[in-house]
Design a protein around this motif. Sequence first.
Motif, PDB file in Angstrom:
ATOM      1  N   GLU A 255      30.351 -22.775 -51.327  1.00 19.84           N
ATOM      2  CA  GLU A 255      29.141 -23.378 -50.772  1.00 19.84           C
ATOM      3  C   GLU A 255      28.411 -22.482 -49.767  1.00 19.84           C
ATOM      4  OE1 GLU A 255      28.896 -27.542 -49.600  1.00 19.84           O
ATOM      5  OE2 GLU A 255      30.760 -27.875 -50.711  1.00 19.84           O
ATOM      6  N   PRO A 256      29.105 -21.789 -48.852  1.00 19.52           N
ATOM      7  CA  PRO A 256      28.376 -21.015 -47.835  1.00 19.52           C
ATOM      8  C   PRO A 256      27.482 -19.911 -48.401  1.00 19.52           C
ATOM      9  CG  PRO A 256      30.650 -21.370 -47.168  1.00 19.52           C
ATOM     10  CD  PRO A 256      30.556 -21.805 -48.592  1.00 19.52           C
ATOM     11  N   ILE A 257      27.795 -19.398 -49.603  1.00 20.37           N
ATOM     12  CA  ILE A 257      26.980 -18.305 -50.134  1.00 20.37           C
ATOM     13  C   ILE A 257      25.870 -18.808 -51.030  1.00 20.37           C
ATOM     14  CG2 ILE A 257      28.909 -16.699 -50.032  1.00 20.37           C
ATOM     15  CD1 ILE A 257      29.123 -16.900 -53.072  1.00 20.37           C
ATOM     16  N   ASP A 258      25.811 -20.106 -51.287  1.00 13.99           N
ATOM     17  CA  ASP A 258      24.761 -20.637 -52.146  1.00 13.99           C
ATOM     18  C   ASP A 258      23.472 -20.785 -51.361  1.00 13.99           C
ATOM     19  OD1 ASP A 258      23.153 -22.934 -53.517  1.00 13.99           O
ATOM     20  OD2 ASP A 258      24.596 -22.279 -55.024  1.00 13.99           O
ATOM     21  N   ARG A 259      22.350 -20.473 -51.997  1.00 15.84           N
ATOM     22  CA  ARG A 259      21.057 -20.509 -51.316  1.00 15.84           C
ATOM     23  C   ARG A 259      20.656 -21.912 -50.907  1.00 15.84           C
ATOM     24  NH1 ARG A 259      17.143 -21.599 -55.498  1.00 15.84           N
ATOM     25  NH2 ARG A 259      18.142 -21.604 -57.547  1.00 15.84           N
ATOM     26  N   SER A 260      21.306 -22.961 -51.431  1.00 11.17           N
ATOM     27  CA  SER A 260      20.954 -24.334 -51.102  1.00 11.17           C
ATOM     28  C   SER A 260      21.973 -25.002 -50.198  1.00 11.17           C
ATOM     29  CB  SER A 260      20.814 -25.159 -52.394  1.00 11.17           C
ATOM     30  OG  SER A 260      19.799 -24.638 -53.209  1.00 11.17           O
ATOM     31  N   SER A 261      22.835 -24.211 -49.560  1.00 11.07           N
ATOM     32  CA  SER A 261      23.889 -24.806 -48.737  1.00 11.07           C
ATOM     33  C   SER A 261      23.312 -25.620 -47.581  1.00 11.07           C
ATOM     34  CB  SER A 261      24.817 -23.707 -48.197  1.00 11.07           C
ATOM     35  OG  SER A 261      24.082 -22.752 -47.456  1.00 11.07           O
ATOM     36  N   SER A 262      22.173 -25.186 -47.035  1.00  2.19           N
ATOM     37  CA  SER A 262      21.597 -25.891 -45.893  1.00  2.19           C
ATOM     38  C   SER A 262      21.040 -27.257 -46.279  1.00  2.19           C
ATOM     39  CB  SER A 262      20.481 -25.051 -45.263  1.00  2.19           C
ATOM     40  OG  SER A 262      19.458 -24.800 -46.208  1.00  2.19           O
ATOM     41  N   SER A 263      20.690 -27.438 -47.557  1.00  2.00           N
ATOM     42  CA  SER A 263      20.119 -28.708 -48.004  1.00  2.00           C
ATOM     43  C   SER A 263      21.169 -29.670 -48.531  1.00  2.00           C
ATOM     44  CB  SER A 263      19.075 -28.455 -49.097  1.00  2.00           C
ATOM     45  OG  SER A 263      19.701 -27.960 -50.271  1.00  2.00           O
ATOM     46  N   GLY A 264      22.417 -29.200 -48.605  1.00  2.00           N
ATOM     47  CA  GLY A 264      23.485 -30.050 -49.104  1.00  2.00           C
ATOM     48  C   GLY A 264      23.566 -30.115 -50.617  1.00  2.00           C
ATOM     49  N   ALA A 265      22.806 -29.244 -51.306  1.00  2.00           N
ATOM     50  CA  ALA A 265      22.791 -29.259 -52.776  1.00  2.00           C
ATOM     51  C   ALA A 265      23.498 -28.055 -53.369  1.00  2.00           C
ATOM     52  CB  ALA A 265      21.355 -29.321 -53.277  1.00  2.00           C
ATOM     53  N   ALA A 266      24.356 -27.415 -52.583  1.00  2.20           N
ATOM     54  CA  ALA A 266      24.969 -26.168 -53.030  1.00  2.20           C
ATOM     55  C   ALA A 266      25.825 -26.344 -54.267  1.00  2.20           C
ATOM     56  CB  ALA A 266      25.811 -25.579 -51.900  1.00  2.20           C
ATOM     57  N   ARG A 267      26.472 -27.492 -54.399  1.00  3.25           N
ATOM     58  CA  ARG A 267      27.379 -27.665 -55.540  1.00  3.25           C
ATOM     59  C   ARG A 267      26.660 -27.912 -56.855  1.00  3.25           C
ATOM     60  NH1 ARG A 267      33.044 -30.560 -53.964  1.00  3.25           N
ATOM     61  NH2 ARG A 267      33.354 -29.568 -51.940  1.00  3.25           N
ATOM     62  N   THR A 268      25.355 -28.137 -56.797  1.00  2.00           N
ATOM     63  CA  THR A 268      24.619 -28.442 -58.018  1.00  2.00           C
ATOM     64  C   THR A 268      23.393 -27.552 -58.206  1.00  2.00           C
ATOM     65  OG1 THR A 268      23.363 -30.158 -56.854  1.00  2.00           O
ATOM     66  CG2 THR A 268      25.351 -30.858 -58.045  1.00  2.00           C
ATOM     67  N   THR A 269      23.283 -26.494 -57.405  1.00  2.00           N
ATOM     68  CA  THR A 269      22.136 -25.595 -57.488  1.00  2.00           C
ATOM     69  C   THR A 269      22.615 -24.201 -57.876  1.00  2.00           C
ATOM     70  OG1 THR A 269      20.990 -26.817 -55.744  1.00  2.00           O
ATOM     71  CG2 THR A 269      20.181 -24.598 -56.246  1.00  2.00           C
ATOM     72  N   PRO A 270      22.006 -23.586 -58.901  1.00  4.13           N
ATOM     73  CA  PRO A 270      22.418 -22.228 -59.290  1.00  4.13           C
ATOM     74  C   PRO A 270      22.369 -21.257 -58.120  1.00  4.13           C
ATOM     75  CG  PRO A 270      20.981 -23.160 -60.962  1.00  4.13           C
ATOM     76  CD  PRO A 270      20.965 -24.127 -59.805  1.00  4.13           C
ATOM     77  N   PHE A 271      23.297 -20.309 -58.115  1.00  3.83           N
ATOM     78  CA  PHE A 271      23.375 -19.341 -57.032  1.00  3.83           C
ATOM     79  C   PHE A 271      22.129 -18.469 -56.967  1.00  3.83           C
ATOM     80  CE2 PHE A 271      27.898 -20.201 -57.769  1.00  3.83           C
ATOM     81  CZ  PHE A 271      28.324 -20.422 -56.473  1.00  3.83           C
ATOM     82  N   TYR A 272      21.552 -18.172 -58.126  1.00  3.95           N
ATOM     83  CA  TYR A 272      20.439 -17.242 -58.184  1.00  3.95           C
ATOM     84  C   TYR A 272      19.232 -17.856 -58.881  1.00  3.95           C
ATOM     85  CZ  TYR A 272      23.449 -13.252 -56.885  1.00  3.95           C
ATOM     86  OH  TYR A 272      24.276 -12.383 -56.228  1.00  3.95           O
ATOM     87  N   GLU A 273      18.100 -17.233 -58.663  1.00  3.63           N
ATOM     88  CA  GLU A 273      16.908 -17.451 -59.458  1.00  3.63           C
ATOM     89  C   GLU A 273      16.577 -16.152 -60.187  1.00  3.63           C
ATOM     90  OE1 GLU A 273      13.906 -18.644 -56.701  1.00  3.63           O
ATOM     91  OE2 GLU A 273      14.512 -20.758 -56.743  1.00  3.63           O
ATOM     92  N   THR A 274      15.799 -16.259 -61.244  1.00  7.61           N
ATOM     93  CA  THR A 274      15.391 -15.073 -61.977  1.00  7.61           C
ATOM     94  C   THR A 274      14.358 -14.290 -61.166  1.00  7.61           C
ATOM     95  OG1 THR A 274      15.730 -16.243 -64.066  1.00  7.61           O
ATOM     96  CG2 THR A 274      14.422 -14.236 -64.145  1.00  7.61           C
ATOM     97  N   SER A 275      14.519 -12.978 -61.104  1.00 13.92           N
ATOM     98  CA  SER A 275      13.544 -12.143 -60.408  1.00 13.92           C
ATOM     99  C   SER A 275      12.204 -12.192 -61.135  1.00 13.92           C
ATOM    100  CB  SER A 275      14.043 -10.700 -60.350  1.00 13.92           C
ATOM    101  OG  SER A 275      13.011  -9.828 -59.929  1.00 13.92           O
ATOM    102  N   PRO A 276      11.106 -12.227 -60.407  1.00 14.35           N
ATOM    103  CA  PRO A 276       9.784 -12.204 -61.052  1.00 14.35           C
ATOM    104  C   PRO A 276       9.574 -10.989 -61.943  1.00 14.35           C
ATOM    105  CG  PRO A 276       9.579 -12.808 -58.742  1.00 14.35           C
ATOM    106  CD  PRO A 276      11.004 -12.380 -58.949  1.00 14.35           C
ATOM    107  N   ILE A 277      10.280  -9.908 -61.656  1.00 10.02           N
ATOM    108  CA  ILE A 277      10.168  -8.702 -62.473  1.00 10.02           C
ATOM    109  C   ILE A 277      10.593  -8.982 -63.908  1.00 10.02           C
ATOM    110  CG2 ILE A 277      11.007  -6.321 -62.746  1.00 10.02           C
ATOM    111  CD1 ILE A 277      11.429  -6.238 -59.738  1.00 10.02           C
ATOM    112  N   MET A 278      11.481  -9.964 -64.079  1.00 11.07           N
ATOM    113  CA  MET A 278      12.029 -10.267 -65.394  1.00 11.07           C
ATOM    114  C   MET A 278      11.237 -11.328 -66.148  1.00 11.07           C
ATOM    115  SD  MET A 278      14.652  -8.379 -66.082  1.00 11.07           S
ATOM    116  CE  MET A 278      13.767  -7.003 -65.342  1.00 11.07           C
ATOM    117  N   MET A 279      10.061 -11.689 -65.658  1.00 11.32           N
ATOM    118  CA  MET A 279       9.278 -12.754 -66.298  1.00 11.32           C
ATOM    119  C   MET A 279       7.906 -12.238 -66.725  1.00 11.32           C
ATOM    120  SD  MET A 279       9.734 -15.856 -63.555  1.00 11.32           S
ATOM    121  CE  MET A 279      11.262 -16.184 -62.672  1.00 11.32           C
ATOM    122  N   THR A 280       7.516 -12.569 -67.943  1.00  7.60           N
ATOM    123  CA  THR A 280       6.113 -12.403 -68.320  1.00  7.60           C
ATOM    124  C   THR A 280       5.377 -13.727 -68.189  1.00  7.60           C
ATOM    125  OG1 THR A 280       6.634 -12.816 -70.652  1.00  7.60           O
ATOM    126  CG2 THR A 280       6.624 -10.529 -69.912  1.00  7.60           C
TER     127      THR A 280
END
Length: 318
Positions: A255-280
């Motif tokens: 939980e502490p390394i998840d980007r949503s740990s402060s909102s209490g949603a760490a256990r159900t939120t993906p650790f990462y998002e896709t970089s904008p560089i990888m999107m058209t």
Amino acid sequence: MSNPSSLVLPPYKGSIVRVSALDDGRIALPAKFLIQPPMFGHDILDIPAFCFLGENDQAGKKVMFDLGIVKAWSTKIGPTRESVRGEEHCSCLFSSLSSIKAIIWSHHHIDHRGDPSLFPSTTSLVVGPNFKSNPAIYPGYPNNPGSVTNQDAFNGREVIELDFSDSQPTVGNLRAVDCFQDGFFYILEASGHTHDHKMALARTSEDKFLLLGADAAHHRGEFRPTPLIPLPDSITPTPFEHPNSISVCAGAAFEPIDRSSSSGAARTTPFYETSPIMMTDPNACQETLEALKVFDASPDVLVIIAHDYTVLDFFELS
């Protein structure tokens, strides 16, 4: 997000496929090029580039999904870069290339398209929607000096451009094409990473499937955890090196390394998002990723993305 129990998979038509994963080299890139936010100690991704062979013995059909890294840098795409390390091309693994009925490019990027010119003209090349109308990729170089693909990939062979506009069935909210019309290999529309990006769904038994996710994600942390697959309260047996390690709550450990740990949603939120560089197309990319999460949560589907280094620890690869 859809419930995995609502995922309707294609009906069994009496035909299955055997899928082999081929390890075609390595790519080393700064993690920020692929995923965000930055995480301490996870600055570089040294990842494999998989391509896949599907074999249907009953029908005598073989298909390649991607061909891995383009090896002939100096003659096809310019000077060699240290970030890409390729071994022999996957075509060297086959005693008879004429047995391959089709090559399916998940998309046109350099680490997926390989070298179709090594295959005979009897092997067709399957590309995504609007491929031939995009001057950045078709025709290929040198016929089209600005193209990122190579013309010898297309010369003398049938180039099949898919059209999902009237496709049936729909699988996991994605439009699909039954590649051979016998229910063992489906191509799924999955744009966003590129306009021509596709995934494949292979039936490996009567009721089990393998989803070849290509670059719908570059790291499993982009689609795990989710409400469908939350971080567990505990893991048995322990994942730690020593069996007598102090027992900890697996979810709490991450939980502490998840980007949503402060909102209490760490256990159900993906650790990462896709970089904008990888999107058209960010919206289409997110739609594809949401579909990927549902497939991943299904007990009947195993998801493998093209650069999933975790696979190296669990599967024997060619």
